[in-house]
Each structure stands twice: as structure tokens, then as C-alpha cells.
Design a protein around this motif. Sequence first.
Motif, mmCIF file in Angstrom:
data_model
loop_
_atom_site.group_PDB
_atom_site.id
_atom_site.type_symbol
_atom_site.label_atom_id
_atom_site.label_comp_id
_atom_site.label_asym_id
_atom_site.label_seq_id
_atom_site.Cartn_x
_atom_site.Cartn_y
_atom_site.Cartn_z
ATOM 1 N N GLY A 308 0.821 -1.213 0.000
ATOM 2 C CA GLY A 308 0.000 0.000 0.000
ATOM 3 C C GLY A 308 0.849 1.254 0.000
ATOM 4 N N ALA A 309 1.918 1.253 0.795
ATOM 5 C CA ALA A 309 2.790 2.427 0.878
ATOM 6 C C ALA A 309 3.600 2.621 -0.402
ATOM 7 C CB ALA A 309 3.725 2.298 2.075
ATOM 8 N N SER A 310 3.869 1.526 -1.113
ATOM 9 C CA SER A 310 4.701 1.613 -2.331
ATOM 10 C C SER A 310 3.901 2.025 -3.552
ATOM 11 C CB SER A 310 5.367 0.256 -2.595
ATOM 12 O OG SER A 310 6.162 -0.138 -1.512
ATOM 13 N N ASP A 311 2.586 2.130 -3.421
ATOM 14 C CA ASP A 311 1.716 2.586 -4.509
ATOM 15 C C ASP A 311 1.825 1.691 -5.746
ATOM 16 O OD1 ASP A 311 -0.257 4.267 -5.475
ATOM 17 O OD2 ASP A 311 1.179 5.593 -6.460
ATOM 18 N N SER A 313 0.475 -0.658 -8.638
ATOM 19 C CA SER A 313 -0.790 -0.895 -9.340
ATOM 20 C C SER A 313 -1.072 -2.392 -9.283
ATOM 21 C CB SER A 313 -0.691 -0.448 -10.800
ATOM 22 O OG SER A 313 0.195 -1.304 -11.523
ATOM 23 N N LEU A 352 -5.352 -4.416 -2.926
ATOM 24 C CA LEU A 352 -5.298 -3.843 -4.275
ATOM 25 C C LEU A 352 -6.539 -4.150 -5.099
ATOM 26 C CD1 LEU A 352 -1.565 -4.688 -5.112
ATOM 27 C CD2 LEU A 352 -2.503 -2.420 -4.647
#
Length: 430
Positions: A308-311, A313, A352
Motif C-alpha cells: 500500500g505504501a509503495s503505490d 498498481s 489492491l
Amino acid sequence: MSLALTLCLATVFLLAGIGTPVSFSMIIGAIVYLAVSGQDLALAGEQIIQGFYNSFILLAVPLFIVAANIMNAGSITDRLLKFCVAMVGHFRGGLGHVNIVSSLIFSGMSGSAVADAAGVGRVIINMMTKDGRYPPSYAAAITAASATIGPIIPPSIPMVIYALVSDTSVGYLFMAGLLPGLLMGAVLMAFNAYMATKLDIPKEPKTPTKEIPGITLRALPTLMMPGILLFGIYGGITTPTEAAAVAAAYALILSVIYRSISFKQLYHALKESAYSSASVGLVIGSALIFNYIIATENVPTAIAQWIGASDFSPLAFLLMVNLIYLGLGFLLDATTVILVIVPLFIPACRELGIDLVHFGVVTVVNLMIGLITPPYGVLLFVINGTTKIPLAGIVKQVVPFIFVLLAALLVMILSPDLVLAIPRMMGYQG
């Protein structure tokens, strides 16, 4: 990472590195963790007992193994091969196509890649190499590649295990495997046709039209088995575990009707099934302890938070995970990866919005490709052991098939609608 977990992992890798079976390595590593962290060592036994007791679906695994071994012991595979020869044997590269089509059909009965390679595969390799029709190493390679379809088209032992760790529906997973399995068969047949032209392999004689109805009729009871299993599951008549029992019983009934299995062969089939089931059970038992450790250390939540923190996709995450699977396929068997590694990614998938049925099918396809990937490619060793074809030649010929299957895997990753099309037709809301 805590000291206890570090020592646990170090123990596992050290023991596995010196040749200790992975299941034993994991059990000993788990005991080291419990001892260092000051927990009761009896927790190891408790996790195994509770895990098996609460997982009725795991009964499907030994039952599908029994079904596959009984089919290989009887003449069921012989009737299946004659039907496949009549249907596709006369095309360019015909016996290669027979190899692939027989795997597609047999996969709807056994759910095991190894059973496919050791049973139907051994017979079709002899057919392909007779009178020098095909190079032995090519026949072995296409057999290994086509056997990977076995656990994709339902029923599927790896999908049953994935359902256990991900809490997804076995029924929807089975249905989701249909189109990907057919896609794998199609790309393998296309590549085989290309190779047959390149190797200038002559066409096989066409089966006389008047003989086809009789061949089909003799194979019909065998061809009905996948339909009976799927109708039982999706008609609400049986659970997946009960369907596995039906598969074993149906295989035995057919073998008795065909008078193709003796008491000695049946005993041998049951004994081999017990050995295989015990081997799988050891891996599952060790993974149950390991999953307790991973949950205690809160590893899945940490990975989900990092994702989540690393964004990432969803597509980037899927590609990254599949690269990890490919790397693990060099070293570990599919069951171990599903039981130990896959649970780490499940929370991230939910974070995700990745559909777990799609993720499960992609996972199983990737790990099946790992079965033909050196140096740990189990199917390569199985075929080498049953046919005595040199392993080096098989490895050389199987590499192009690996890339063909990876291309099919990429299509599945990029096209979740393809994977989920049939489950949605059956009411799946994912």
C-alpha cells in the motif's frame, strides 16, 4: 524480523540446502522458532492436528490421487489415446497433438500433472518414438509441457490447496481453469505444428471414418468422467471432496467393467496413492506450522502495508509476484509455494482489489510451468525416470515450450475477464 524467525528461516534453508526434504526442514525450523521464542513445543503438533481436522476439503487430495493411479493401472488411458488418435492424429505433427489433447482430457479426471506424465505420457512417448517418428527428447519435452495442463482444467489438486489457504470457492476456481487450460493446449498445439513442419515429420494415416463411431463409443465412459464431476459439483449434488470420491469410484468401476485391472494392480495403485498422499500430507502439515509462525510474526500484514505504501498498481503487483513465483519454481515444489508463500500475498491482493480466483488460476499456471523448469523440474525427472531418455536432451527441447507457456500466462495476467468468464456465467460476482 525477530531473532526467532531469523533462526527458523536459517535452519530451513540450511537443511534444505544439504538435501533434507523440504517438509522435514520446515518442521525442524518451526521447532527452532518455538524453542527460541519460548513457546510450547506442543504447538507444532496442535497446529497440524487442528489444520487437518478443520480442512475437510483436504480429503479431496488423496482421493484424486487414487483416481489417477487406478486409471493408469487399467486400460482407461488406452481407450482415451485411441480416441485422440482418431480425432487429431492425421494432422501435421499428429502424435504431438494427440499428446496434448490426451492431456486436456486426462486432466479432467486426475487433477495431477505427475499422474498425467507418468501414465498417459509414458504410453504416448512410446507411440511417438516408435520407428523413429519423433526424436525421443522432443517427445519427452512435449509430454512434460502438456502435463502442466493437468492441474489447470478441473479437477485440480493445487487449486484445492489454494482454496484452503485463500478461503476461495473450489467450484469457481475449477470453472476459472477451463479457458486458461484450453489456451495452454492451443498454444502448445500451434507450436507443435510449427515444429512438425520444421522437423519434417510425416503425417500419420487417417483413421477410417467408419471406425470413428466405434472408437468414440468405447471411449465415451471415460470422456464422460469430467462432465460427471463438474455436474456433481455445480449441480449441488456433491461437494468437491465428494466429487473426488466419485472420481475414484468411477475409475475403479470402469476398470472392473473393462476387466483391465487385477487385484495385484489395484493393490499397487492403492499403495502408490498412500505413498503420494503421505508425501503431500507431510508438506501440508509442515506448512500449517509455518503459517502459524508467519501469522504470529504478522508478516502478511506487513507485506500488505508495504504494498500500500509503495503505490503498486494491481498489474505491477501481479507481474512482480509472478516473477517471484518463477524464481521459486527453480527451487521449490508447487505445493510448498502455495502453502507457505501464497498466503503472504493474499492480504495484498485484497488491498489492491485483485480478484482471488483470478490470482489463484494465475498462481497455479505459473507454478505448473515451474514443474518443467530446471533444475527442480519434477516432470522432467518423472519422464526421465520412466523412459530413460537422457535428461540433458529433454531440458534442451523443453525450453521453447516454457516460453510458449509463459506467453499464455502473460495473456491470463493481462486478461482477468478471460479467466473469470465462465465463473461469472455460473453466478460468480468477482
